[in-house]
Scaffold this motif. Structure first.
Motif, short mmCIF file in Angstrom:
data_model
loop_
_atom_site.label_atom_id
_atom_site.label_comp_id
_atom_site.label_asym_id
_atom_site.label_seq_id
_atom_site.Cartn_x
_atom_site.Cartn_y
_atom_site.Cartn_z
N GLY A 103 8.75 3.58 -7.85
CA GLY A 103 7.30 3.70 -7.88
C GLY A 103 6.87 5.15 -7.88
N SER B 77 2.89 -0.50 -7.80
CA SER B 77 3.71 0.56 -8.37
C SER B 77 3.62 1.84 -7.55
N ALA C 149 4.74 -0.82 -3.18
CA ALA C 149 6.17 -0.88 -3.43
C ALA C 149 6.99 -0.44 -2.23
#
Length: 809
Positions: free
Chosen positions: A218, A242, A258
């Motif tokens: 990410g 993300s 993430a």
């Protein structure tokens, strides 16, 4: 940037040995060159295992690459045993080297650390008393035993002196007590003769600590302050699947992302780490992240982030990964739920694949019959969770466990179904699970119960000095009728059935003598349902919200949630019969100490929490300061409204949980003042394979101070197999708790482990539909840990106020 930390392991059955030369040295003088030749890595520091042979007046410096276990080396290389022979008598052998006061061998570890001039690197600023100081970094060694070692004070001094005389005189050496018992044993010995450092001083503020294992790719989002985080979220849009969020203290309302990175000390039992565990995302403390970002240009970069039990990896990717895959038409999932659907794992070259999508979480259908009444907690069982919610049902089950009858425990009153408390409850099942090469741990449990009961009886017969600003020990219940487990020391003399029955009786009595379950009233889902359906505006709002979720209309979901919350909390009239049911439940509470209603606590109890694949830690509201009828009704509205907060709706939607399936029960209890409160989990949250330890946090006041991050708590590990406890961190406190209080916490830790056998190892029998029980207990496993919130009153009594699965996945 790779950070590596490894920890010691338990003995395991013999396997293939590495085909490398054995450089183990006997009788040598130890200086740094030899140390580095033999050492491995433990908790991020070089370490060397040592064995002192008192009979031969020599020591063995073990090659870490060849000999990972002290006992294997002693048995095979010194005593000439086969590993299979050792496996057959492992517990007895361990006792001979760790507990025998006349033992031949002294076992320990030397670890290498660096003094940076102002205290110790990775240690608090108060640890430099026995260390060299100055501008230049200098190495020093720390000697310690295993946590279960019972060395006396004189034996610890002998061990330290033996090593000191065979060590390079230029290297400072400190002894680190491995447990509270060793701290006590050393109290009578001058720290000039035996210089020492405590575990929390050495490791309590280490630079890097794994919290929850996981891996993610990410973009690193680093916020130095809470204001920076808030400004980013307001300007750039919500964080999503993300993003890897790094900041000193992650807020409880952080969205599902993430991964987490804490840049300041925290506890593994905070709400955010429980969420990380439930979501299966990586979380760690990296206190020097600022320097790493600057040195490796990580700000806003795409990174590969992995946290393991003994390793933290944060690697900058040379380019952005390929676009994350998403299901057709899944705009909401792509921005809010990529962590749930499975993050793209990109290599440094930019190739990618996708993890399988997480299964949708399914709930047991709630029962909403209008005739389901508000009930006292003690009348509930675990199977009532589809009427009153998980928390209420578990507290009701706890009442049942504490009332369970047996040889030494009078049977309780029949419950509302006419059933008397179950006299076959087994609180020992965790210890019956094979832990190779052991068939079971019953002998260890017998020893623990004997030790804890002996400690209690001794405390009751002594003057018991005051506990500083903490309460004195309470008047313990009469323990004279508890079964005498000394006869179980030789298990071969008793039939398996007899020893198990006696051990179960002792475990039940021990738990009943340690904790209580405060009573209260449980308001069913049906009450909330009647309120929601009584308001056309609320019904229409829920219909609009469901439509927006189906369309994944991102911009309209939050406003709809906030409007629904306003209606529930303030605008929608409450039907008279609903209001009467709530106030009647409060009046049915047992009177407080003064006989007046006094302060109440109103807690959430939903069916959409503590599920496999969905953790709701810190998501729903509870209100802890409620006075009078008006405040009670307002508090209940607030708890109901928290089920429809934007965050809770988004998180449930990511897990595939429909608004139609979620309901909120409410627990109403009398407020109980607490001098000490906290949380324990029946595992080591940073090393889930560790079957010995229970992790316990506490601070002054209520348990909420621990989980919501308002106080950095005292942190302890208690070994519930071989015994012993140690202080991991002092948190915001300036000193440790008194020894007598820590002994009481050892009882609480063992109680938590015993309760795990029941709450994680039983299966409801009132619903045979296995599909509907997907998130219930058809896969019951006594190794699944519990999360228990507790408080200690000004009388020294322990009350358990919450029992839930810990970070269920």
């Amino acid at each position: 940037m790779t950070l590596t930390m490894t920890t010691a392991q338990d003995h395991t059955t013999a396997g293939d040995r590495p085909a490398v030369a054995d450089r183990t040295t006997i009788g040598a003088h130890l200086a740094l060159p030899l140390f580095h030749t033999l050492c491995g890595t433990l908790a991020g520091h070089p370490y060397l295992k040592v064995v002192v042979d008192r009979a031969e007046n020599t020591w063995h410096l073990l090659d870490a690459a060849v000999h990972p276990f002290h006992v294997d080396y002693i048995a095979t290389r010194v005593l000439g045993m086969e590993l299979a022979e050792l496996d057959a008598c492992l517990d007895a052998f361990n006792a001979s080297v760790y507990a025998d006061p006349e033992r031949r061998f002294l076992l320990g570890v030397l670890s290498l650390h660096t003094d940076m001039g102002a205290g110790t690197a990775g240690a608090g600023a108060d640890t430099g008393r026995h260390l060299p100081t100055g501008r230049r970094a200098r190495p020093f060694l720390v000697l310690e035993t295993t946590e279960a070692d019972t060395m006396s004070g004189p034996m610890l001094e002998e061990f330290y002196t033996f090593v000191r005389h065979r060590l390079d005189s230029r290297l400072p050496l400190l002894l680190k007590p491995a447990n509270h018992g060793q701290e006590h044993a050393l109290a009578a010995i001058s720290d000039v003769r035996v210089p020492r450092i405590l575990s929390h001083q050495l490791f309590g503020s280490r630079t890097r600590t794994p919290l929850n294992p996981g891996e993610a790719v990410g973009r690193l989002r680093h916020f130095r302050t809470a204001r920076e985080y808030e400004e980013y979220a307001a300007g750039a849009g919500p964080l999503g699947g993300s993003d890897i969020v790094a900041m000193p203290c992650l807020p409880d309302d952080v969205p599902r992302v993430a991964g987490f990175i804490n840049t300041a000390p925290t506890t593994p039992l905070s709400h955010t780490n429980v969420l990380a565990s439930g979501w299966g995302i990586p979380n760690a403390i990296i206190r020097d992240l600022d320097q790493l970002i600057e040195a490796e240009d990580l700000a806003g970069a795409w990174v590969r982030y992995e946290v393991q039990d003994d390793d933290i990896t944060l690697v900058r990717l040379p380019q952005a990964p390929a676009p994350l895959l998403q299901a057709p038409g899944s705009a909401l999932s792509s921005t809010l739920a990529q962590a749930s659907a499975g993050l793209t794992q990109a290599s440094a070259a930019g190739t990618s694949d996708r993890r399988p999508a997480a299964p949708r979480v399914r709930l047991e259908p709630p029962l909403l019959h209008a005739d389901i009444p508000a009930l006292p907690l003690h009348q509930l069982r675990r199977t009532d969770r589809n009427r009153y919610g998980t928390k209420a049902a578990n507290l009701g089950e706890l009442h049942h466990v504490l009332a369970a009858g047996g040889e030494h425990t009078p049977a309780g009153e029949p419950d509302r179904a006419g059933q008397r408390p179950d006299q076959t409850i087994d609180l020992t099942a965790y210890y019956g699970r094979p832990r190779p090469p052991r068939a079971d741990l019953y002998a260890h449990l017998t020893a623990r119960l004997n030790t804890r009961l002996t400690t209690r009886l001794t405390a009751r017969r002594t003057a018991r000095p005051g506990l500083s600003d903490l309460p004195a020990l309470p008047a313990l219940p009469d323990l004279s009728d508890l079964p005498d487990l000394s006869d179980l020391s030789d298990l071969s003399d008793l039939s398996e059935g007899v020893r198990k029955a006696q051990l179960r009786a002792a475990a039940r009595d021990f738990v009943r003598a340690t904790v209580t379950a405060p009573d209260g009233m449980a308001l069913p889902f049906a009450l909330q349902h009647r309120f929601l359906t009584s308001s056309p505006a609320i019904r229409q709002g829920i219909s609009d919200l469901k439509a927006a979720l189906e369309r994944e209309a991102i911009d309209t979901i939050d406003p709809l949630c906030r409007r629904l919350q306003h209606l529930i909390q303030h605008a929608a009239p409450m039907p008279d019969d609903v209001a009467r049911a709530i106030t009647a439940a409060a009046h049915a509470l047992p009177a407080g100490p003064s006989g007046t209603p006094g302060r109440l606590v109103v807690r959430s109890s939903s069916n959409a929490e503590d599920l496999r694949g969905f953790s709701a830690a810190g998501v729903y509201d509870s209100v802890t300061a409620v006075h009078g009828t008006d405040e009670l009704l307002t508090a209940v509205r607030r708890v109901w409204a928290s089920l429809l907060s934007p965050r809770s709706v988004r998180l449930r939607h990511q897990a595939g949980i429909s608004p139609d399936d979620t309901y909120m029960g409410v627990i109403v209890q009398r407020y109980q003042p607490a001098d000490l409160g906290g949380v324990l989990v029946t595992c080591n949250p940073t090393r889930r394979a560790d079957f010995r330890n229970v992790y316990l946090n506490c601070s002054s006041g209520s348990p909420e101070n621990v989980v919501d991050g308002t106080a950095l708590p005292l942190q302890y590990l208690y070994n519930t197999v071989e015994g012993g406890g140690r202080t991991v961190a002092l948190g915001s406190s300036t000193e440790d708790l008194p020894a007598a209080t820590r002994e009481r916490l050892a009882d609480l830790a063992l109680t938590g482990r015993l309760l795990q056998s029941h709450f994680s190892g039983t299966t409801p029998t009132d619903n045979s539909d296995a599909e509907l029980n997907t998130n219930m207990d058809v896969d019951a496993d006594v190794d699944r840990p519990l999360d228990i919130e507790w408080l200690m009153t000004d009388q020294g009594d322990f009350h358990l106020v919450q029992i839930r699965p810990y970070a269920a996945r």
